[in-house]
Design an enzyme around this catalytic site. Structure first.
Site, PDB file in Angstrom:
ATOM      1  N   ARG A 238      24.288   1.576 -18.673  1.00  0.00           N
ATOM      2  CA  ARG A 238      23.466   1.197 -17.535  1.00  0.00           C
ATOM      3  C   ARG A 238      23.914   1.991 -16.310  1.00  0.00           C
ATOM      4  O   ARG A 238      25.078   2.391 -16.209  1.00  0.00           O
ATOM      5  CB  ARG A 238      23.567  -0.300 -17.279  1.00  0.00           C
ATOM      6  CG  ARG A 238      23.062  -1.153 -18.444  1.00  0.00           C
ATOM      7  CD  ARG A 238      23.306  -2.640 -18.204  1.00  0.00           C
ATOM      8  NE  ARG A 238      22.835  -3.431 -19.337  1.00  0.00           N
ATOM      9  CZ  ARG A 238      23.551  -3.716 -20.422  1.00  0.00           C
ATOM     10  NH1 ARG A 238      24.801  -3.268 -20.520  1.00  0.00           N
ATOM     11  NH2 ARG A 238      23.045  -4.440 -21.398  1.00  0.00           N
ATOM     12  N   LYS A 263      27.638  -6.321 -18.330  1.00  0.00           N
ATOM     13  CA  LYS A 263      26.675  -7.396 -18.121  1.00  0.00           C
ATOM     14  C   LYS A 263      27.014  -8.612 -18.973  1.00  0.00           C
ATOM     15  O   LYS A 263      26.867  -9.748 -18.535  1.00  0.00           O
ATOM     16  CB  LYS A 263      25.271  -6.885 -18.452  1.00  0.00           C
ATOM     17  CG  LYS A 263      24.157  -7.883 -18.215  1.00  0.00           C
ATOM     18  CD  LYS A 263      22.808  -7.257 -18.509  1.00  0.00           C
ATOM     19  CE  LYS A 263      21.678  -8.239 -18.267  1.00  0.00           C
ATOM     20  NZ  LYS A 263      20.349  -7.635 -18.546  1.00  0.00           N
ATOM     21  N   HIS A 325      17.365   3.769 -15.927  1.00  0.00           N
ATOM     22  CA  HIS A 325      17.374   2.873 -17.082  1.00  0.00           C
ATOM     23  C   HIS A 325      16.446   3.383 -18.179  1.00  0.00           C
ATOM     24  O   HIS A 325      16.637   3.083 -19.365  1.00  0.00           O
ATOM     25  CB  HIS A 325      16.928   1.473 -16.646  1.00  0.00           C
ATOM     26  CG  HIS A 325      17.319   0.392 -17.607  1.00  0.00           C
ATOM     27  ND1 HIS A 325      16.630   0.163 -18.782  1.00  0.00           N
ATOM     28  CD2 HIS A 325      18.312  -0.520 -17.581  1.00  0.00           C
ATOM     29  CE1 HIS A 325      17.188  -0.856 -19.421  1.00  0.00           C
ATOM     30  NE2 HIS A 325      18.213  -1.274 -18.723  1.00  0.00           N
ATOM     31  N   ARG A 328      17.833   4.936 -21.412  1.00  0.00           N
ATOM     32  CA  ARG A 328      18.202   4.059 -22.523  1.00  0.00           C
ATOM     33  C   ARG A 328      17.006   3.826 -23.454  1.00  0.00           C
ATOM     34  O   ARG A 328      17.156   3.739 -24.672  1.00  0.00           O
ATOM     35  CB  ARG A 328      18.739   2.743 -21.991  1.00  0.00           C
ATOM     36  CG  ARG A 328      20.098   2.881 -21.318  1.00  0.00           C
ATOM     37  CD  ARG A 328      20.416   1.703 -20.392  1.00  0.00           C
ATOM     38  NE  ARG A 328      20.438   0.428 -21.064  1.00  0.00           N
ATOM     39  CZ  ARG A 328      21.478  -0.069 -21.742  1.00  0.00           C
ATOM     40  NH1 ARG A 328      22.606   0.665 -21.839  1.00  0.00           N
ATOM     41  NH2 ARG A 328      21.425  -1.256 -22.289  1.00  0.00           N
ATOM     42  N   HIS A 351      23.652  -4.322 -26.460  1.00  0.00           N
ATOM     43  CA  HIS A 351      22.605  -5.334 -26.521  1.00  0.00           C
ATOM     44  C   HIS A 351      22.933  -6.459 -27.498  1.00  0.00           C
ATOM     45  O   HIS A 351      22.078  -7.265 -27.800  1.00  0.00           O
ATOM     46  CB  HIS A 351      21.284  -4.697 -26.968  1.00  0.00           C
ATOM     47  CG  HIS A 351      20.529  -4.064 -25.848  1.00  0.00           C
ATOM     48  ND1 HIS A 351      19.418  -3.289 -26.051  1.00  0.00           N
ATOM     49  CD2 HIS A 351      20.718  -4.097 -24.512  1.00  0.00           C
ATOM     50  CE1 HIS A 351      18.950  -2.850 -24.892  1.00  0.00           C
ATOM     51  NE2 HIS A 351      19.733  -3.329 -23.946  1.00  0.00           N
ATOM     52  N   TYR A 361      32.210  -8.981 -32.119  1.00  0.00           N
ATOM     53  CA  TYR A 361      33.301  -9.029 -31.158  1.00  0.00           C
ATOM     54  C   TYR A 361      34.329  -7.914 -31.400  1.00  0.00           C
ATOM     55  O   TYR A 361      35.297  -7.794 -30.668  1.00  0.00           O
ATOM     56  CB  TYR A 361      33.976 -10.401 -31.197  1.00  0.00           C
ATOM     57  CG  TYR A 361      33.037 -11.481 -30.735  1.00  0.00           C
ATOM     58  CD1 TYR A 361      32.885 -11.757 -29.371  1.00  0.00           C
ATOM     59  CD2 TYR A 361      32.266 -12.190 -31.634  1.00  0.00           C
ATOM     60  CE1 TYR A 361      31.997 -12.716 -28.936  1.00  0.00           C
ATOM     61  CE2 TYR A 361      31.379 -13.156 -31.198  1.00  0.00           C
ATOM     62  CZ  TYR A 361      31.245 -13.415 -29.853  1.00  0.00           C
ATOM     63  OH  TYR A 361      30.357 -14.368 -29.423  1.00  0.00           O
TER      64      TYR A 361
END
Length: 394
Positions: A238, A263, A325, A328, A351, A361
């Site tokens: 981003r 984010k 953006h 992306r 995402h 994770y």
């Protein structure tokens, strides 16, 4: 000066200007009208010769008649030799919204500096003028809603939801600390109280338009904004994540973005293609002693402006057709069309949903495949630039 000079019609009809306004009712009571249109009743008075201001409340939540009653009550306190502000605090044994705001958010060490700065700016611009000096226990749901409605009326439908959320968190803390007994912001249901704007997607080019875009970008030379856009295309991050990229986060062919900058509040590994590494070698001497990979032109202690890439795109003639953006979107379209595993693409774009399987994770998930994907995309971009240059004859 005679009292009771204002009328409800005048209070309701006054419009904001480029300067704050004061409509005096007499007896030192006045309606303060901010440049944003917020209207707040205030009372001017003196204690030991020093000017003071008592914030009575927002209009129309506090009517003209109620404001006059509060003025008379405050005058009675003054005649008794007390400061109305001090007396109100003492009677409630509580803190003002300003005081609570400072205490709560200064303790949020789990949040990034940019996040805290966004919250602080929202509070100072849109909440503090109307409610900041008020005792928290005095602030009602109607007071908070009146404040938020000024944002909603200006079409800030997403922003007003953020402000309500931040205020609700503040009130949760205040209740635990004994400064409030109810949470007015949390009782406001945004899906019912506020408007909704039409969903707009970030402007992005079609894949067939990329060659001409790369050709046009090459004309711009090696401006800081151009190099930033190129690095954006080679990393798929981003824009804000790129702006705050630091040299100490880079380890050879890998960029590790700390959780506090992401984010989704989770570490993110970005594999760096050979082209990205070569670009970093160009940026290193330009950055000098700055900790940022892309410092501002004349302020090495600050990152490049958030508007730098948008300004570049506008100058190139792509305003409304392409955004930072949008890179992306182009990358995702390219990757899926070239048969790359969807999970690898989504991991690269950060995402991954919170309820994904445990492998989500693992910050290095699909890293080998993602490295190949980024190398292939870099080669594709370079091919498109070469094709465009061959076609143009340069």
């Amino acid at each position: 000066m005679p009292t009771n000079q204002l009328t409800n019609a005048r209070c309701a009809g006054i419009k904001p200007t480029d300067k704050a306004q004061k409509l005096f009712d007499g007896g030192s009571l006045f309606l303060y009208v901010s440049t944003k249109g917020a209207k707040v009743w205030r009372l001017a008075y003196r204690v030991n010769g020093k000017p003071q201001t008592l914030v009575i409340g927002p209009y129309p939540a506090v009517s003209l008649q109620e404001a006059r009653q509060k003025r008379d009550e405050a005058k009675a306190v003054l005649r008794a030799g007390q400061d109305p502000n001090a007396a109100r605090k003492a009677s409630h044994n509580a803190v003002t919204l300003d005081e609570a705001h400072t205490a709560y958010w200064s303790g949020r060490k789990d949040l990034s500096t940019s996040y805290l700065e966004n919250e602080r700016r929202a509070f100072e611009m849109h909440v503090q003028p109307m409610l900041g000096a008020r005792i928290m226990k005095d602030i009602t749901r109607a007071d908070v809603l009146a404040t938020l409605n000024t944002l909603d009326a200006r079409g800030k439908h997403d922003y007003v939801r953020k402000v309500r959320m931040w205020l609700a968190q503040l009130w949760d803390w205040a209740i635990e600390q004994g400064h409030a007994t109810e949470n007015p912001p949390r009782s406001i249901k945004p899906e019912r109280a506020f408007g909704k704007k039409q969903v707009e997607h970030f402007a992005a080019l079609e894949l067939r338009e990329v060659p001409a875009f790369m050709d046009r970008l090459a004309i711009e030379g090696e401006l800081q904004s151009v190099l930033a856009l190129r690095l954006l295309a080679l990393t798929w991050v981003r824009t804000n994540e790129l702006r705050f990229m630091r040299w100490d986060e880079i380890d050879g062919d890998t960029w590790l973005i700390p959780a506090g900058k992401m984010k989704r509040r989770r570490e993110h590994v970005v594999p760096l293609s050979r082209a990205a590494q070569d670009l970093l070698k160009v940026l290193k001497p330009r950055a000098g002693s700055s900790v940022y990979v892309l410092p501002a032109e004349h302020r090495p202690d600050r990152p490049i402006s958030e508007n730098a890439i948008l300004a570049l795109l506008a100058r190139m003639g792509y305003k409304g057709r392409m955004t930072g953006h949008g890179v992306r979107t182009i990358a995702s379209t390219w990757a899926h069309e070239h048969g790359y595993l969807s999970d690898a693409v989504e991991f690269q774009l950060s995402h991954v949903p919170e309820n994904k399987v445990k492998s989500a994770y693992n910050r290095a998930t699909h890293l080998p495949l993602r490295r190949k994907m980024m190398e292939d995309f870099s080669a594709w971009l370079n091919t498109k630039l070469t094709d465009a240059q061959d076609t143009s004859g340069r």
